[in-house]
Write a protein that holds these residues in place. Structure first.
Motif, PDB file in Angstrom:
ATOM      1  N   VAL A 127       1.447  -0.776  20.426  1.00 25.47           N
ATOM      2  CA  VAL A 127       2.750  -0.975  21.068  1.00 25.47           C
ATOM      3  C   VAL A 127       2.839  -2.423  21.538  1.00 25.47           C
ATOM      4  O   VAL A 127       1.905  -2.955  22.144  1.00 25.47           O
ATOM      5  N   TYR A 133       5.495  -5.264  23.476  1.00 24.48           N
ATOM      6  CA  TYR A 133       6.699  -5.530  24.260  1.00 24.48           C
ATOM      7  C   TYR A 133       6.961  -7.034  24.241  1.00 24.48           C
ATOM      8  O   TYR A 133       6.067  -7.826  24.532  1.00 24.48           O
ATOM      9  N   ARG A 134       8.185  -7.411  23.917  1.00 22.06           N
ATOM     10  CA  ARG A 134       8.605  -8.812  24.019  1.00 22.06           C
ATOM     11  C   ARG A 134       9.675  -8.879  25.095  1.00 22.06           C
ATOM     12  O   ARG A 134      10.730  -8.268  24.994  1.00 22.06           O
ATOM     13  N   GLU A 167      12.251  -6.155  23.837  1.00 17.97           N
ATOM     14  CA  GLU A 167      12.089  -5.641  22.484  1.00 17.97           C
ATOM     15  C   GLU A 167      10.805  -4.832  22.465  1.00 17.97           C
ATOM     16  O   GLU A 167       9.743  -5.331  22.850  1.00 17.97           O
ATOM     17  N   ILE A 168      10.925  -3.594  22.045  1.00 14.38           N
ATOM     18  CA  ILE A 168       9.766  -2.708  21.967  1.00 14.38           C
ATOM     19  C   ILE A 168       9.477  -2.485  20.492  1.00 14.38           C
ATOM     20  O   ILE A 168      10.349  -2.042  19.743  1.00 14.38           O
ATOM     21  N   ALA A 169       8.266  -2.842  20.082  1.00 18.82           N
ATOM     22  CA  ALA A 169       7.871  -2.685  18.684  1.00 18.82           C
ATOM     23  C   ALA A 169       6.666  -1.765  18.596  1.00 18.82           C
ATOM     24  O   ALA A 169       5.780  -1.799  19.453  1.00 18.82           O
ATOM     25  N   VAL A 227       6.011  -1.866  10.892  1.00 22.16           N
ATOM     26  CA  VAL A 227       6.512  -2.205  12.217  1.00 22.16           C
ATOM     27  C   VAL A 227       7.964  -1.765  12.347  1.00 22.16           C
ATOM     28  O   VAL A 227       8.794  -2.034  11.483  1.00 22.16           O
ATOM     29  N   ARG A 228       8.256  -1.096  13.460  1.00 23.58           N
ATOM     30  CA  ARG A 228       9.623  -0.717  13.812  1.00 23.58           C
ATOM     31  C   ARG A 228       9.867  -1.237  15.220  1.00 23.58           C
ATOM     32  O   ARG A 228       8.985  -1.147  16.071  1.00 23.58           O
ATOM     33  N   SER A 229      11.079  -1.774  15.445  1.00 22.86           N
ATOM     34  CA  SER A 229      11.345  -2.295  16.782  1.00 22.86           C
ATOM     35  C   SER A 229      12.791  -2.033  17.176  1.00 22.86           C
ATOM     36  O   SER A 229      13.642  -1.758  16.339  1.00 22.86           O
ATOM     37  N   GLU A 230      13.025  -2.142  18.474  1.00 22.51           N
ATOM     38  CA  GLU A 230      14.373  -2.005  19.012  1.00 22.51           C
ATOM     39  C   GLU A 230      14.531  -3.012  20.141  1.00 22.51           C
ATOM     40  O   GLU A 230      13.663  -3.130  21.012  1.00 22.51           O
ATOM     41  N   LEU A 231      15.635  -3.741  20.122  1.00 26.53           N
ATOM     42  CA  LEU A 231      15.947  -4.706  21.165  1.00 26.53           C
ATOM     43  C   LEU A 231      16.898  -4.043  22.157  1.00 26.53           C
ATOM     44  O   LEU A 231      17.958  -3.547  21.780  1.00 26.53           O
TER      45      LEU A 231
END
Length: 170
Positions: free
Chosen positions: A97, A99-100, A114-116, A128-132
């Protein structure tokens, strides 16, 4: 699980603004706002509207229980990339996991997280899957000010029984 105990459970997924369309005022003894969701309300006005909507659902003497990050700590660490040093295993799959954090200069400005999820498959390849996500952090004192401004509708939020800080990533 509810069926095992003969309980009927109604699940509703709704925004704060939609809550009055699903439930009558004064329906519940307790309302939970969990998962760090209150910071998703846009600014102080949005947070106030969310608190008011949730509070309307409470019977007199009811409790509003919030979980929240300690945003002072998050902001003090500034914009950054947090990469977990451990694999997480779910449903037989390993992942890391990430976190940006984009921390805005001012509290009232829009921040971003942003969580990837970097998932490792059986061949060793990473997917890789992410959501901002946008967020508007707040201080505990701001919740007390919101309550003071409209003590008629927003219940007391100051006790440790009502505010449960989380320290997952702070």
């Amino acid at each position: 699980m509810a069926e095992e105990f003969g309980a009927s459970v109604r699940v509703v997924r709704a925004s704060w603004e939609e809550l009055p369309h699903h439930f009558e005022d004064g329906t519940f003894d307790m309302v939970f706002c969990v998962g760090n969701s209150l910071h998703r309300a846009e600014g102080a006005r949005g947070r106030g509207a969310a608190l008011e909507s949730m509070s309307r659902l409470l019977r007199p003497g009811g409790r509003l229980v919030l979980t929240s990050r300690t945003w002072e700590r998050v902001r003090a660490r500034g914009s950054r990339l947090d990469i977990s040093d451990r694999l997480v295993r779910r449903n037989g799959r390993d992942a890391v996991v990430i976190y940006r954090w984009e921390i805005a200069p001012q509290w009232e400005e829009e921040h971003h997280i942003e969580i990837a999820i970097a998932q490792v498959d059986a061949t060793g390849l990473a997917v890789v899957r992410s959501e901002l996500l946008s967020c508007w952090p707040y201080r505990h004192e701001e919740l007390e000010v919101a309550r003071s401004a409209d003590a008629r509708t927003v219940p007391k939020i100051g006790s440790t029984a009502a505010v449960l800080p989380t320290s997952v990533i702070s």
